[in-house]
Design an enzyme around this catalytic site. Structure first.
Site, short mmCIF file in Angstrom:
data_model
loop_
_atom_site.label_atom_id
_atom_site.label_comp_id
_atom_site.label_asym_id
_atom_site.label_seq_id
_atom_site.Cartn_x
_atom_site.Cartn_y
_atom_site.Cartn_z
N ASP A 90 0.83 -1.21 0.00
CA ASP A 90 0.00 0.00 0.00
C ASP A 90 0.87 1.26 0.00
O ASP A 90 1.97 1.27 0.54
CB ASP A 90 -0.90 -0.03 1.24
CG ASP A 90 -2.08 0.92 1.12
OD1 ASP A 90 -2.29 1.48 0.03
OD2 ASP A 90 -2.78 1.11 2.13
N HIS A 95 2.71 3.30 -9.07
CA HIS A 95 2.52 1.86 -9.32
C HIS A 95 3.74 1.26 -10.02
O HIS A 95 4.11 0.12 -9.76
CB HIS A 95 1.25 1.63 -10.13
CG HIS A 95 -0.01 2.02 -9.39
ND1 HIS A 95 -0.22 1.69 -8.07
CD2 HIS A 95 -1.12 2.70 -9.78
CE1 HIS A 95 -1.39 2.17 -7.68
NE2 HIS A 95 -1.96 2.79 -8.70
N LEU A 131 10.63 -20.51 -5.04
CA LEU A 131 9.73 -19.57 -4.37
C LEU A 131 8.38 -19.62 -5.07
O LEU A 131 8.31 -19.59 -6.30
CB LEU A 131 10.30 -18.14 -4.47
CG LEU A 131 9.38 -17.03 -3.95
CD1 LEU A 131 9.46 -16.92 -2.42
CD2 LEU A 131 9.76 -15.67 -4.53
C1 FPP Z 1 -1.92 0.25 -3.29
O1 FPP Z 1 -1.47 1.57 -3.31
C2 FPP Z 1 -1.38 -0.45 -4.44
C3 FPP Z 1 -2.11 -0.96 -5.46
C4 FPP Z 1 -3.58 -0.87 -5.51
C5 FPP Z 1 -1.46 -1.59 -6.60
C6 FPP Z 1 -0.32 -2.52 -6.27
C7 FPP Z 1 0.26 -2.93 -7.52
C8 FPP Z 1 1.56 -3.01 -7.82
C9 FPP Z 1 2.67 -2.77 -6.89
C10 FPP Z 1 1.84 -3.35 -9.22
C11 FPP Z 1 2.68 -4.57 -9.44
C12 FPP Z 1 2.08 -5.84 -9.15
C13 FPP Z 1 2.14 -6.91 -9.97
C14 FPP Z 1 1.87 -8.23 -9.39
C15 FPP Z 1 2.41 -6.83 -11.40
P1 FPP Z 1 -2.53 2.74 -3.49
O2 FPP Z 1 -2.61 3.06 -4.92
O3 FPP Z 1 -3.83 2.35 -2.84
O4 FPP Z 1 -1.81 3.87 -2.69
P2 FPP Z 1 -2.52 5.06 -1.89
O5 FPP Z 1 -3.32 4.44 -0.78
O6 FPP Z 1 -1.34 5.83 -1.40
O7 FPP Z 1 -3.34 5.83 -2.88
#
Ligand code: FPP
Length: 244
Positions: A23, A40, A134
């Site tokens: 997150d 992201h 893994l």
């Molecule tokens: C949460 O941060 C993160 C996500 C919803 C996306 C997580 C995805 C990745 C790290 C991409 C890579 C993954 C793979 C498996 C290819 P947020 O956007 O909710 O952050 P915020 O709360 O600060 O807005």
């Protein structure tokens, strides 16, 4: 001469199964004046480093929350951006993951993804299915409640009698069937919520929350979490000294 004090030895406990709620990508980007997609992308780079660190540390199963059933409600552009990231990661990283013995699994519902992306994900799972260095579970279009509904539907479809339903049977129908429950669940960016993640499997998991945003959660942060995990007393609802 006074004896030189040696720095305290840090004890890391290595979980068999580590789960992470990655997150804070959006806030990481905002704090740098960048678009959310840049967060992201940076989060994706960090996932790559984390997979490597987990392999080095001897963690055998890593489950990451990348796209929840609720994330469809984000602006179209962000949803598309995340889907593109998944496709890019498979295109660019699959051969290296495979060469490093990573078994890719998906948890969640594939059906709502484009058929092209579904094919990519299925191809990656098929290619890596014999790898054991893994196991990487990618939670994509995943929700814990949805997973339990899915399991119940499968059980009902199989015509199981109510008295035959028990915890073991439900576990056999979860997306994580055959894997041990996570020992430790890490959440970055400071939020104190489950957010519908592994709500069945996490019943006795230890939780660790850090204020660090996911893109900045590096090896030192991971080791800090494992050190903290090493200090936990896991009781699973029991008492440690029954004679007390
Ligand atoms: C949460 O941060 C993160 C996500 C919803 C996306 C997580 C995805 C990745 C790290 C991409 C890579 C993954 C793979 C498996 C290819 P947020 O956007 O909710 O952050 P915020 O709360 O600060 O807005």
């Amino acid at each position: 001469m006074p004896k030189k004090r040696s720095p305290e030895k840090r004890e890391l406990r290595i979980p068999a199964h580590l789960a992470i709620i990655m997150d804070g990508n959006g806030r990481w980007a905002r704090s740098r004046g960048l678009p959310r997609q840049a967060g992201h992308r940076a989060g994706t780079e960090n996932l790559r480093r984390t997979i490597k660190a987990c392999g080095d540390l001897g963690i055998k199963i890593l489950t990451v929350y990348a796209f929840s059933t609720e994330n469809w409600g984000r602006p179209d552009r962000e949803v598309k951006g995340l889907m593109n990231i998944l496709a890019d990661v498979i295109d660019r990283e699959l051969s290296e993951l495979h060469a490093n013995g990573v078994r890719l699994r998906h948890i969640g519902e594939l059906k709502q993804l484009s058929s092209k992306l579904q094919d990519k994900v299925r191809g990656a799972i098929e290619l890596t299915k014999e790898n054991r260095a893994l196991t990487l579970n990618v939670a994509w279009n995943y929700g814990g409640r949805q997973e339990i509904v899915h399991a119940i539907r499968e059980i009902v479809k199989a015509g199981v009698k109510p008295e035959e339903v028990d915890e073991a049977l439900i576990e056999q129908h979860l997306y994580t069937a055959g894997l041990p429950d996570p020992d430790l669940i890490i959440r970055t960016s400071g939020e104190l919520r489950f957010s519908n993640y592994l709500i069945w499997q996490g019943a006795y998991s230890e939780y660790y929350v850090t204020p660090t945003y996911w893109p900045d959660f590096d090896r030192a942060e991971l080791e800090k979490a494992l050190e903290n995990f090493g200090q936990r007393e896991r009781r699973f609802g029991l008492v440690l000294n029954p004679s007390d």
